[in-house]
Design a protein around this motif. Sequence first.
Motif, short mmCIF file in Angstrom:
data_model
loop_
_atom_site.label_atom_id
_atom_site.label_comp_id
_atom_site.label_asym_id
_atom_site.label_seq_id
_atom_site.Cartn_x
_atom_site.Cartn_y
_atom_site.Cartn_z
N VAL A 55 100.51 34.10 22.80
CA VAL A 55 100.49 32.94 23.70
C VAL A 55 101.84 32.25 23.61
CG1 VAL A 55 99.46 30.69 24.16
CG2 VAL A 55 98.01 32.61 23.45
N SER A 56 102.49 32.06 24.76
CA SER A 56 103.69 31.22 24.79
C SER A 56 103.34 29.91 25.49
CB SER A 56 104.86 31.91 25.50
OG SER A 56 104.67 31.96 26.90
N LEU A 57 103.69 28.81 24.84
CA LEU A 57 103.43 27.48 25.38
C LEU A 57 104.63 26.99 26.17
CD1 LEU A 57 101.79 25.66 22.32
CD2 LEU A 57 100.66 26.86 24.20
N GLY A 58 104.37 26.31 27.28
CA GLY A 58 105.45 25.67 28.01
C GLY A 58 106.12 24.60 27.15
N TYR A 59 107.37 24.32 27.44
CA TYR A 59 108.17 23.44 26.58
C TYR A 59 107.53 22.08 26.36
CZ TYR A 59 112.25 21.10 24.63
OH TYR A 59 113.09 20.41 23.81
N LEU A 72 95.51 34.40 18.10
CA LEU A 72 96.73 35.07 18.55
C LEU A 72 97.98 34.33 18.07
CD1 LEU A 72 95.73 35.86 22.25
CD2 LEU A 72 95.40 37.28 20.21
N PRO A 73 99.10 35.04 17.90
CA PRO A 73 100.36 34.37 17.61
C PRO A 73 100.74 33.42 18.75
CG PRO A 73 100.56 36.74 17.30
CD PRO A 73 99.25 36.52 17.96
N VAL A 74 101.41 32.35 18.40
CA VAL A 74 101.81 31.33 19.37
C VAL A 74 103.30 31.06 19.21
CG1 VAL A 74 101.51 28.93 20.12
CG2 VAL A 74 99.53 30.24 19.31
N VAL A 75 103.99 30.96 20.33
CA VAL A 75 105.41 30.63 20.31
C VAL A 75 105.69 29.67 21.46
CG1 VAL A 75 106.14 32.54 21.81
CG2 VAL A 75 107.74 31.65 20.10
N LYS A 76 106.68 28.84 21.30
CA LYS A 76 107.06 27.88 22.33
C LYS A 76 108.18 28.47 23.18
CE LYS A 76 106.45 23.33 22.63
NZ LYS A 76 105.22 22.64 23.08
N ARG A 77 108.06 28.30 24.51
CA ARG A 77 109.14 28.71 25.42
C ARG A 77 110.11 27.56 25.66
NH1 ARG A 77 104.83 29.72 28.76
NH2 ARG A 77 105.66 28.22 30.27
N LEU A 78 111.32 27.89 26.06
CA LEU A 78 112.23 26.85 26.55
C LEU A 78 111.82 26.35 27.92
CD1 LEU A 78 115.84 28.04 25.65
CD2 LEU A 78 114.59 26.09 24.71
N SER A 79 111.24 27.23 28.72
CA SER A 79 110.86 26.85 30.09
C SER A 79 109.55 26.07 30.08
CB SER A 79 110.75 28.10 30.97
OG SER A 79 109.86 29.04 30.41
N GLY A 80 109.29 25.38 31.18
CA GLY A 80 108.12 24.52 31.28
C GLY A 80 106.88 25.26 31.76
N GLY A 81 105.94 24.48 32.30
CA GLY A 81 104.73 25.06 32.84
C GLY A 81 103.64 25.23 31.80
N GLY A 82 102.57 25.94 32.20
CA GLY A 82 101.44 26.16 31.33
C GLY A 82 101.63 27.36 30.43
N ILE A 84 101.22 31.04 28.74
CA ILE A 84 101.09 32.40 29.23
C ILE A 84 100.47 33.24 28.12
CG2 ILE A 84 102.29 34.44 30.09
CD1 ILE A 84 102.57 32.24 32.03
N LEU A 85 99.49 34.06 28.48
CA LEU A 85 99.00 35.09 27.58
C LEU A 85 99.75 36.37 27.88
CD1 LEU A 85 97.11 36.38 25.53
CD2 LEU A 85 95.41 36.62 27.35
N HIS A 86 100.65 36.73 26.98
CA HIS A 86 101.47 37.93 27.16
C HIS A 86 100.75 39.11 26.52
CE1 HIS A 86 104.89 35.39 28.37
NE2 HIS A 86 104.50 34.60 27.38
N HIS A 87 100.19 39.96 27.33
CA HIS A 87 99.50 41.13 26.81
C HIS A 87 99.84 42.33 27.70
CE1 HIS A 87 95.49 42.91 25.08
NE2 HIS A 87 96.57 43.58 24.70
N HIS A 88 99.05 42.59 28.73
CA HIS A 88 99.36 43.68 29.64
C HIS A 88 100.22 43.13 30.78
CE1 HIS A 88 96.64 46.00 27.31
NE2 HIS A 88 95.55 45.39 27.74
N GLU A 89 101.46 42.86 30.49
CA GLU A 89 102.36 42.27 31.48
C GLU A 89 103.81 42.57 31.11
OE1 GLU A 89 104.06 38.51 30.83
OE2 GLU A 89 104.30 39.79 29.12
N SER A 247 105.26 30.87 13.42
CA SER A 247 105.67 31.41 14.72
C SER A 247 105.63 30.36 15.82
CB SER A 247 104.80 32.62 15.11
OG SER A 247 104.96 33.65 14.18
N PHE A 248 105.68 29.10 15.47
CA PHE A 248 105.65 28.04 16.49
C PHE A 248 106.98 27.33 16.50
CE2 PHE A 248 104.58 23.79 18.10
CZ PHE A 248 103.98 24.14 19.28
N ALA A 249 107.67 27.35 17.64
CA ALA A 249 108.99 26.74 17.73
C ALA A 249 108.89 25.23 17.74
CB ALA A 249 109.71 27.23 18.98
N GLN A 250 109.72 24.58 16.97
CA GLN A 250 109.73 23.12 16.93
C GLN A 250 110.69 22.54 17.97
OE1 GLN A 250 107.52 21.44 14.67
NE2 GLN A 250 106.82 23.52 14.97
#
Length: 250
Positions: A55-59, A72-82, A84-89, A247-250
């Motif tokens: 799961v990537s979280l919007g900024y 699931l592992p979680v990481v923060k994106r630089l970009s905004g929005g809701g 994303i579940l990154h799996h088959h993509e 795995s969570f960006a501050q």
Amino acid sequence: MNDPEASPTAVCQVLVENAPQTGTWNMALDEALLESGANAGQCWLRWYRWSEPTVSLGYFQDREIPDELRSLPVVKRLSGGGAILHHHEWTYSVVVPSRHPRARNPPELYAAVHDRIIGVLAELGVMSQMRGSTAAFRDDSFLCFQRGDANDVLIGAHKVLGSAQRRRRGAVLQHGSLLMASSPHAGELPGLHDLGLQQSLGEGLVQKLAISVAELFGEARYLDSAPKNTLEMAAELQQNRYKTDGSFAQ
């Protein structure tokens, strides 16, 4: 044919990564590429996958993860929005430096990239279109693919592509997620293979997308890897920012 709005002297460096990587590495490398765009005026296009469902979280999104995704592992994106579940993509990131014509109007960048992706899908016999109106949607759903944006790419009523941006010192980073198939963690969200794209056609899809999208920015220069200094910056960011707090960006 190169896009007429792209600078005739512009070069877009392209990475198509077939080996999936962790979420922390993917986000760290994208930030390093954004720094390259902001500091050195380099344009980048990267297509990549994730080594495990992540799961990537919007900024600007908090960390209230739904129960069904908490394992699931979680990481923060630089970009905004809701989220994303990154799996088959496949995920793309494009970095446009401030001096490039495409950086002048970031909202138009969504439509430009999405139009190219719609065109490639049409060549493969899959008809899609941008949403155009979000009157019936709320923007507070946790997952991005449960939200609505005018630039979303749809097949029928189903969203298969959404994008978000971040701007840094005039350079623009745009992220996008292209769903290839539904995930067991979010079975209500179908992907291209669930909606008509044959598996055999999917094998060359990303190469076609890389060629078409890169033409928006000038001459494509395909690389096997990012430069050493960019990889070193990404490794430092991964360790000091994106691996912090599980795995969570501050």
